[in-house]
Design a protein around this motif. Structure first.
Motif, PDB file in Angstrom:
ATOM      1  N   LEU A  36       5.657   0.279  -5.508  1.00 18.85           N
ATOM      2  CA  LEU A  36       4.312   0.796  -5.295  1.00 18.85           C
ATOM      3  C   LEU A  36       3.518   0.569  -6.582  1.00 18.85           C
ATOM      4  CD1 LEU A  36       2.730   2.463  -3.157  1.00 18.85           C
ATOM      5  CD2 LEU A  36       3.367   4.484  -4.459  1.00 18.85           C
ATOM      6  N   HIS A  42      -3.185   3.680  -5.650  1.00 21.46           N
ATOM      7  CA  HIS A  42      -1.832   4.125  -5.307  1.00 21.46           C
ATOM      8  C   HIS A  42      -1.285   5.243  -6.182  1.00 21.46           C
ATOM      9  CE1 HIS A  42      -2.240   0.027  -3.692  1.00 21.46           C
ATOM     10  NE2 HIS A  42      -1.544   0.484  -2.681  1.00 21.46           N
ATOM     11  N   PHE A  45      -0.124   8.609  -4.791  1.00 15.37           N
ATOM     12  CA  PHE A  45       1.050   8.664  -3.924  1.00 15.37           C
ATOM     13  C   PHE A  45       2.347   8.812  -4.713  1.00 15.37           C
ATOM     14  CE2 PHE A  45      -1.952   5.869  -1.480  1.00 15.37           C
ATOM     15  CZ  PHE A  45      -2.349   6.873  -0.616  1.00 15.37           C
ATOM     16  N   GLU A  54       3.294   8.494   3.017  1.00 14.45           N
ATOM     17  CA  GLU A  54       3.394   7.377   3.967  1.00 14.45           C
ATOM     18  C   GLU A  54       2.386   7.476   5.102  1.00 14.45           C
ATOM     19  OE1 GLU A  54       7.531   7.717   4.651  1.00 14.45           O
ATOM     20  OE2 GLU A  54       8.060   6.223   3.141  1.00 14.45           O
ATOM     21  N   CYS A  57      -0.606   5.099   4.098  1.00 20.06           N
ATOM     22  CA  CYS A  57      -0.457   3.661   3.866  1.00 20.06           C
ATOM     23  C   CYS A  57      -1.206   2.825   4.898  1.00 20.06           C
ATOM     24  CB  CYS A  57       1.007   3.260   3.869  1.00 20.06           C
ATOM     25  SG  CYS A  57       2.047   4.261   2.784  1.00 20.06           S
ATOM     26  N   GLU A  58      -1.076   3.224   6.166  1.00 28.87           N
ATOM     27  CA  GLU A  58      -1.632   2.369   7.213  1.00 28.87           C
ATOM     28  C   GLU A  58      -3.146   2.494   7.351  1.00 28.87           C
ATOM     29  OE1 GLU A  58       0.546   1.691  10.673  1.00 28.87           O
ATOM     30  OE2 GLU A  58       2.422   1.513   9.542  1.00 28.87           O
ATOM     31  N   HIS A  61      -3.231  -0.613   4.978  1.00 27.51           N
ATOM     32  CA  HIS A  61      -2.273  -1.688   5.267  1.00 27.51           C
ATOM     33  C   HIS A  61      -1.990  -1.774   6.750  1.00 27.51           C
ATOM     34  CE1 HIS A  61      -1.524  -2.395   1.034  1.00 27.51           C
ATOM     35  NE2 HIS A  61      -1.356  -1.105   0.848  1.00 27.51           N
ATOM     36  N   CYS A  79       7.650   3.126   4.371  1.00 29.19           N
ATOM     37  CA  CYS A  79       7.139   2.262   3.303  1.00 29.19           C
ATOM     38  C   CYS A  79       7.865   2.479   1.975  1.00 29.19           C
ATOM     39  CB  CYS A  79       5.666   2.526   3.068  1.00 29.19           C
ATOM     40  SG  CYS A  79       4.685   2.594   4.563  1.00 29.19           S
ATOM     41  N   HIS A  83       9.428   0.038  -0.958  1.00 30.69           N
ATOM     42  CA  HIS A  83       8.495  -0.097  -2.082  1.00 30.69           C
ATOM     43  C   HIS A  83       8.643   1.135  -2.960  1.00 30.69           C
ATOM     44  CE1 HIS A  83       6.722  -3.595  -0.221  1.00 30.69           C
ATOM     45  NE2 HIS A  83       6.700  -2.924   0.914  1.00 30.69           N
TER      46      HIS A  83
END
Ligand code: HEC
Ligand code: HEC
Length: 86
Positions: A36, A42, A45, A54, A57-58, A61, A79, A83
């Motif tokens: 990460l 980021h 996180f 998590e 993330c979407e 991404h 994720c 990562h």
């Protein structure tokens, strides 16, 4: 060879096999997977609970978003499992 010696031998082989498998699992994939990133996006996180983090993330991404994953991306249910945060 007595039965006892055979058991010892098989146990030893089993342990060597386990150690090999463990090393393989610990070594193989994570080393090449990018961690990460430490950047403005980021950083927050890093300290959040993994499952909490998590969920975000979407938002970026995913298809049609800011930074979609390539089609060749491996299965992506957790994720931070791949990562790593370091
Ligand atoms: C606000 C949008 C946003 C969120 C939320 C987000 N990312 Fe990203 N991420 C980006 C962008 C944009 C890039 C590409 C540019 C960069 O490297 O900063 C990126 C790059 C990455 C990279 C590649 C870094 C590299 O070295 O190329 C990884 C891995 C990653 N993100 C993982 C995650 C994970 C895991 C989460 C959830 C915990 C997450 N991201 C949440 C926007 C986001
Ligand atoms: C099974 C392991 C695994 C999981 C789970 C996983 N990834 Fe990846 N990811 C990879 C690998 C392997 C690559 C490509 C190699 C690399 O990281 O350089 C990659 C690449 C990426 C990249 C860089 C893509 C690029 O354009 O180069 C981003 C961003 C990313 N993953 C985000 C995520 C997010 C977000 C999740 C959760 C929704 C996630 N990953 C889940 C293994 C995983």
């Amino acid at each position: 060879m007595t039965t006892k010696q055979k058991h010892l031998l098989y146990n030893a082989l089993f342990l060597v096999g386990c150690a090999g498998l463990l090393l393989f699992l610990l070594k193989a994939p994570p080393e090449t997977t990018r961690p990460l990133p430490h950047d403005a996006t980021h950083e927050r996180f890093m300290t959040m609970k993994k499952k909490e983090a998590e969920k975000f993330c979407e938002r970026c991404h995913a298809p049609g978003k800011e930074a979609p994953l390539p089609e060749t991306h491996p299965p992506k249910y957790r994720c931070l499992f791949c990562h790593k945060r370091k």
